[in-house]
Design a protein around this motif. Sequence first.
Motif, mmCIF file in Angstrom:
data_model
loop_
_atom_site.group_PDB
_atom_site.id
_atom_site.type_symbol
_atom_site.label_atom_id
_atom_site.label_comp_id
_atom_site.label_asym_id
_atom_site.label_seq_id
_atom_site.Cartn_x
_atom_site.Cartn_y
_atom_site.Cartn_z
ATOM 1 N N ALA A 90 0.856 -1.188 0.000
ATOM 2 C CA ALA A 90 0.000 0.000 0.000
ATOM 3 C C ALA A 90 0.895 1.243 0.000
ATOM 4 C CB ALA A 90 -0.903 -0.021 1.228
ATOM 5 N N PRO A 91 0.317 2.416 -0.235
ATOM 6 C CA PRO A 91 1.113 3.650 -0.275
ATOM 7 C C PRO A 91 1.922 3.924 0.998
ATOM 8 C CG PRO A 91 -1.059 4.061 -1.182
ATOM 9 C CD PRO A 91 -1.084 2.666 -0.596
ATOM 10 N N THR A 92 1.522 3.367 2.117
ATOM 11 C CA THR A 92 2.221 3.595 3.390
ATOM 12 C C THR A 92 3.374 2.625 3.631
ATOM 13 O OG1 THR A 92 0.609 2.187 4.484
ATOM 14 C CG2 THR A 92 0.164 4.560 4.498
ATOM 15 N N ALA A 93 3.577 1.654 2.757
ATOM 16 C CA ALA A 93 4.561 0.592 2.996
ATOM 17 C C ALA A 93 5.986 1.121 3.145
ATOM 18 C CB ALA A 93 4.499 -0.446 1.880
ATOM 19 N N ALA A 94 6.411 2.042 2.302
ATOM 20 C CA ALA A 94 7.785 2.550 2.388
ATOM 21 C C ALA A 94 8.018 3.268 3.723
ATOM 22 C CB ALA A 94 8.093 3.474 1.215
ATOM 23 N N ALA A 95 7.064 4.063 4.161
ATOM 24 C CA ALA A 95 7.203 4.760 5.448
ATOM 25 C C ALA A 95 7.264 3.759 6.599
ATOM 26 C CB ALA A 95 6.052 5.742 5.649
ATOM 27 N N CYS A 96 6.425 2.731 6.553
ATOM 28 C CA CYS A 96 6.453 1.692 7.590
ATOM 29 C C CYS A 96 7.776 0.941 7.561
ATOM 30 C CB CYS A 96 5.287 0.725 7.416
ATOM 31 S SG CYS A 96 3.675 1.478 7.704
ATOM 32 N N VAL A 137 11.281 -1.247 -1.305
ATOM 33 C CA VAL A 137 9.871 -1.392 -0.929
ATOM 34 C C VAL A 137 8.985 -0.640 -1.921
ATOM 35 C CG1 VAL A 137 8.132 -0.837 0.830
ATOM 36 C CG2 VAL A 137 10.291 -1.899 1.500
ATOM 37 N N SER A 138 9.387 0.562 -2.311
ATOM 38 C CA SER A 138 8.607 1.329 -3.295
ATOM 39 C C SER A 138 8.498 0.574 -4.617
ATOM 40 C CB SER A 138 9.235 2.696 -3.536
ATOM 41 O OG SER A 138 9.153 3.480 -2.373
ATOM 42 N N ASN A 139 9.587 -0.049 -5.056
ATOM 43 C CA ASN A 139 9.545 -0.853 -6.274
ATOM 44 C C ASN A 139 8.577 -2.019 -6.134
ATOM 45 O OD1 ASN A 139 11.445 0.824 -7.416
ATOM 46 N ND2 ASN A 139 13.140 -0.625 -7.227
ATOM 47 N N VAL A 149 3.297 -4.869 -7.224
ATOM 48 C CA VAL A 149 2.187 -5.718 -6.762
ATOM 49 C C VAL A 149 1.132 -4.973 -5.958
ATOM 50 C CG1 VAL A 149 3.623 -7.790 -6.749
ATOM 51 C CG2 VAL A 149 3.389 -6.454 -4.649
ATOM 52 N N GLY A 150 1.251 -3.662 -5.862
ATOM 53 C CA GLY A 150 0.388 -2.902 -4.962
ATOM 54 C C GLY A 150 -0.960 -2.513 -5.527
ATOM 55 N N PHE A 151 -1.631 -1.664 -4.790
ATOM 56 C CA PHE A 151 -2.988 -1.216 -5.072
ATOM 57 C C PHE A 151 -3.032 0.179 -5.678
ATOM 58 C CE2 PHE A 151 -3.367 -4.434 -1.829
ATOM 59 C CZ PHE A 151 -4.460 -5.168 -2.254
ATOM 60 N N GLY A 152 -1.936 0.625 -6.246
ATOM 61 C CA GLY A 152 -1.892 1.981 -6.777
ATOM 62 C C GLY A 152 -1.791 2.978 -5.648
#
Length: 129
Positions: free
Chosen positions: A29-35, A64-66, A71-74
């Motif tokens: 999800a968009p928060t993954a890199a920050a986490c 993580v961003s890559n 595979v993410g949700f946009g």
Amino acid sequence: MGGTAGLTDGGLGSQDRLLSADHVTLVAAPTAAACGRAFVRERLARWQVEDRADDALLVASELVSNAVTAVGFGDRVPRAREITGRQVIGLQLRLVRADLFVEVWDGAAGLPEPCCRGCRASCSGPGGR
């Protein structure tokens, strides 16, 4: 698939031993890199190797961003029932002697494809898959 980056002071030999290791599972999800960055900061502080933080944070954030792109949700945060094994990202840190390894994997079916300068129009954008 995934990626590994070693932030090393030397080569690994058969006599080297694992000093510390830990991993976290993230949703793509968009928060993954920050986490992921928060996880890296906390673990490096716990292991008392904060001097590796700048490089490790950059590498973890990029990998993580890559994976999120692959595979993410946009740009949206998914509902819990939408998440499958394909949208899960693993982030692992390993400290071996003076070497820190940052490893990231995802549920993408194929291998990452690195971009080369000028080979394809899609390579001019961000990312490194």
